[in-house]
Design an enzyme around this catalytic site. Sequence first.
Site, PDB file in Angstrom:
ATOM      1  N   ASP A  49       0.818  -1.216   0.000  1.00  0.00           N
ATOM      2  CA  ASP A  49       0.000   0.000   0.000  1.00  0.00           C
ATOM      3  C   ASP A  49       0.856   1.273   0.000  1.00  0.00           C
ATOM      4  O   ASP A  49       0.694   2.151   0.853  1.00  0.00           O
ATOM      5  CB  ASP A  49      -0.941   0.025   1.205  1.00  0.00           C
ATOM      6  CG  ASP A  49      -1.744  -1.251   1.371  1.00  0.00           C
ATOM      7  OD1 ASP A  49      -2.012  -1.914   0.348  1.00  0.00           O
ATOM      8  OD2 ASP A  49      -2.115  -1.586   2.514  1.00  0.00           O
ATOM      9  N   GLU A 222     -11.372  -1.103  -4.071  1.00  0.00           N
ATOM     10  CA  GLU A 222     -10.710  -0.495  -2.920  1.00  0.00           C
ATOM     11  C   GLU A 222      -9.589   0.419  -3.378  1.00  0.00           C
ATOM     12  O   GLU A 222      -9.312   0.555  -4.574  1.00  0.00           O
ATOM     13  CB  GLU A 222     -10.175  -1.570  -1.965  1.00  0.00           C
ATOM     14  CG  GLU A 222      -9.100  -2.455  -2.548  1.00  0.00           C
ATOM     15  CD  GLU A 222      -8.678  -3.588  -1.605  1.00  0.00           C
ATOM     16  OE1 GLU A 222      -9.356  -3.805  -0.591  1.00  0.00           O
ATOM     17  OE2 GLU A 222      -7.665  -4.243  -1.900  1.00  0.00           O
TER      18      GLU A 222
END
Length: 350
Positions: A49, A222
């Site tokens: 991420d 997402e």
Amino acid sequence: MKHYLFLLVVALVIACKSTDTANTDPTPPVTSVDTTGKFRNPILSPAPDPWVAYKDGFYYVMHTTGNNLRIYKTSSMSRLSAARPITVWTPPTTGPNSRDIWAPELHNVNGTWYIYYAADNNGVDATHRMFVLENKAADPTTGTWTDRGQLNLPDNKWAIDGTLGQINGQLYYAWSGWENDLGGSQNIYICKLTNPYTAEGPRVRVSAPELTWEKQGFGVNEAPEFLPHASKVFLIYSASFCGTDQYALGQLSADTSANLATQTSWTKAQNPVFGPYASGSTYGPGHNSFFTTPDAKENWLVYHANAAPGQGCGDFRSARMQPFSWKTDGSPDFGTPVNLADYVKRPSGE
């Protein structure tokens, strides 16, 4: 949703000063950068991420650790692995933001820094919500981070992977969430903010996993990220379950003049815009961010991927970057993932 294996959470304070000394020489040479002005990916490992922000000659990078918030400071993204991270916040031992600290993002709004992160209550995934920290120092690796608490998003449902966008002077917040409290598919929602830590309703669903390539493993949209360009704004998101090798990037687009907190303002691309890619040294690329070089000549995509099949959603994921261009219709052209064995020209200005 995401699944991580983490160590025990360290108990510290809610608002704190950096616990490490700032790195005064963050970019010494490393072996992944050669003498001809090229580098090889990954730029950091492990680094799921990844997020990058640029200000005043330095790049500031964050990624998921699971148990704290750390910032890397560097003047050279290709030498990111040489920068020593500064821990700026650790969670309390109990409470709503005590565990599973995911996908932090660092944003500067009118000279003040904000970190947005997802966390839950003692490991209970259904309690995941978004939280905000604030720091008025010029350098976010210094100064005091003040806890602004939970970002009270409309409807107060499960929320992860939040991001901030400022379009035509209006602050927008986009995130991944459930429609109700029972789990299931993850959707992309958006709302307006009145300031960087205050949301206003309603919560608007702008994307749901409805296409086959968005439903590998199970239905997931997402990690949305705003990407303005000319008269358009793109919302680049990750689709399909990150535990599969079919994780990929999707795209929503809207006019910058539109009310972005309206579902009809957005148009979804019917095919992935990066990946799915499962070959060589790249499997499941996704959860991206962007930066533009200081001279405004180059645009770069930063993302994570696994180096082997079946490695899933954990700490095998490394941060990688590569330049991207623009198509004639104004949309981004990300190309295909660069192989880890290939050298890439370093970003302009390095």
